[in-house]
Design an enzyme around this catalytic site. Sequence first.
Site, PDB file in Angstrom:
ATOM      1  N   PRO A 125      -6.614  -3.806  -7.150  1.00 18.37           N
ATOM      2  CG  PRO A 125      -4.497  -2.831  -6.981  1.00 18.37           C
ATOM      3  CD  PRO A 125      -5.226  -3.978  -7.613  1.00 18.37           C
ATOM      4  CD  GLU A 132       3.378  -4.450 -13.092  1.00 16.95           C
ATOM      5  OE1 GLU A 132       2.608  -3.488 -12.989  1.00 16.95           O
ATOM      6  OE2 GLU A 132       4.329  -4.673 -12.316  1.00 16.95           O
ATOM      7  NE  ARG A 183     -15.889 -13.436  12.365  1.00 19.21           N
ATOM      8  CZ  ARG A 183     -16.976 -12.747  12.613  1.00 19.21           C
ATOM      9  NH1 ARG A 183     -17.620 -12.136  11.633  1.00 19.21           N
ATOM     10  NH2 ARG A 183     -17.447 -12.636  13.833  1.00 19.21           N
ATOM     11  CG  ASP A 207     -19.278  -9.554  14.227  1.00 18.42           C
ATOM     12  OD1 ASP A 207     -18.697  -9.098  15.209  1.00 18.42           O
ATOM     13  OD2 ASP A 207     -19.018 -10.626  13.684  1.00 18.42           O
TER      14      ASP A 207
HETATM   15  C1  JD8 Z   1      -4.105  -8.388  -6.580  1.00 16.38           C
HETATM   16  C2  JD8 Z   1      -1.005  -8.193  -8.460  1.00 16.38           C
HETATM   17  C3  JD8 Z   1       0.124  -6.201  -7.598  1.00 16.38           C
HETATM   18  C4  JD8 Z   1       0.783  -3.931  -7.672  1.00 16.38           C
HETATM   19  C5  JD8 Z   1      -0.024  -3.880 -10.387  1.00 16.38           C
HETATM   20  C6  JD8 Z   1      -1.920  -5.203  -9.870  1.00 16.38           C
HETATM   21  C7  JD8 Z   1      -6.638  -6.055  -3.572  1.00 16.38           C
HETATM   22  N1  JD8 Z   1      -6.328  -3.572  -2.056  1.00 16.38           N
HETATM   23  C8  JD8 Z   1      -5.374  -4.107  -2.859  1.00 16.38           C
HETATM   24  N2  JD8 Z   1      -4.181  -3.565  -3.069  1.00 16.38           N
HETATM   25  N3  JD8 Z   1      -3.481  -4.321  -3.909  1.00 16.38           N
HETATM   26  C9  JD8 Z   1      -4.227  -5.387  -4.277  1.00 16.38           C
HETATM   27  C10 JD8 Z   1      -3.759  -6.379  -5.251  1.00 16.38           C
HETATM   28  C11 JD8 Z   1      -2.512  -6.183  -5.881  1.00 16.38           C
HETATM   29  C12 JD8 Z   1      -2.095  -7.077  -6.852  1.00 16.38           C
HETATM   30  C13 JD8 Z   1      -2.873  -8.178  -7.213  1.00 16.38           C
HETATM   31  C14 JD8 Z   1      -4.534  -7.493  -5.592  1.00 16.38           C
HETATM   32  C15 JD8 Z   1      -2.181  -8.862  -8.220  1.00 16.38           C
HETATM   33  N4  JD8 Z   1      -0.961  -7.115  -7.639  1.00 16.38           N
HETATM   34  C16 JD8 Z   1      -0.247  -4.853  -8.115  1.00 16.38           C
HETATM   35  C17 JD8 Z   1       0.973  -2.698  -8.434  1.00 16.38           C
HETATM   36  C18 JD8 Z   1       0.711  -2.745  -9.864  1.00 16.38           C
HETATM   37  N5  JD8 Z   1      -0.564  -4.867  -9.535  1.00 16.38           N
HETATM   38  C19 JD8 Z   1      -5.458  -5.268  -3.601  1.00 16.38           C
HETATM   39  N6  JD8 Z   1      -7.595  -6.653  -3.520  1.00 16.38           N
END
Ligand code: JD8
Length: 245
Positions: A90, A117, A154, A169
């Site tokens: 995120p 996490e 793609r 696209d």
């Molecule tokens: C990778 C673990 C879970 C949940 C801590 C980091 C992308 N747009 C996005 N939203 N969430 C992710 C994502 C979440 C992930 C991991 C990507 C690895 N988590 C989270 C809450 C607290 N972790 C993502 N790209």
Amino acid sequence: MPTFDIVTIFPAMIEQPLAAGILGRAVASGLLDVKVRDLRDFTTDRHRVVDDVPYGGGPGMVLKPDPIFRALDAIEAERGAPLTVVLTSPQGRRFTQGEAQRLSGLQHLVLLCGRYEGFDDRVRERVSDEVSIGDYVLTGGELPALVILDAVARFVPGVVGDEQSVVEDSFSRGLLDFPQFTRPAEIGDLRVPDVLLSGNHAEIRRWRKRAALVRTLERRPDLLTDASLDEEEQEILKELRHGRD
Ligand code: JD8
């Protein structure tokens, strides 16, 4: 065309979707080289442990760095340099169509799928790009890795039947798609626009341009700032905007 290595503790989450549809065909025909790697295969302990408690305390578990480093070493030994290591989280830069196109020009892409996490932060020493697929919270990096693989693949010549359609696209051009219809021409009181049945291809082309612009103006006006419009489209847009304000 890049090779893809996807490192995950849930290989089935990647393998199942990769067997279906356009990507499935591309993998089966050898057009796409994708290897799914089980992170547990790069552990050295009897219980194949990939996670540990966070230093400093707090809830949840963190992915241990050493299995990831060993996985990256193994992939580099097999594929050779340069590896581009993409980590999804995120906290990453937003993944866009432009980013997909850029990644499609690289030699070897590694997609690291996190869980829990997230990663021990020292893993970021080996990461080239940290990206996020959007502003919502997921449980792990497998779905983001599939999204990135799909969008990048793609651009690989031959994966999508019609080469031209990829570069033209909607998002590559910065406009939303025009509406599509198929038979029957009438269902209940819902009719396909007459122009599409007219056989007048010049008129159809113009109608589609206008419809795409109307949709973009209504739903995603932010896209129009960077859109690459031809002269006819600029003309139509001017006209549409006049009718509004
Ligand atoms: C990778 C673990 C879970 C949940 C801590 C980091 C992308 N747009 C996005 N939203 N969430 C992710 C994502 C979440 C992930 C991991 C990507 C690895 N988590 C989270 C809450 C607290 N972790 C993502 N790209």
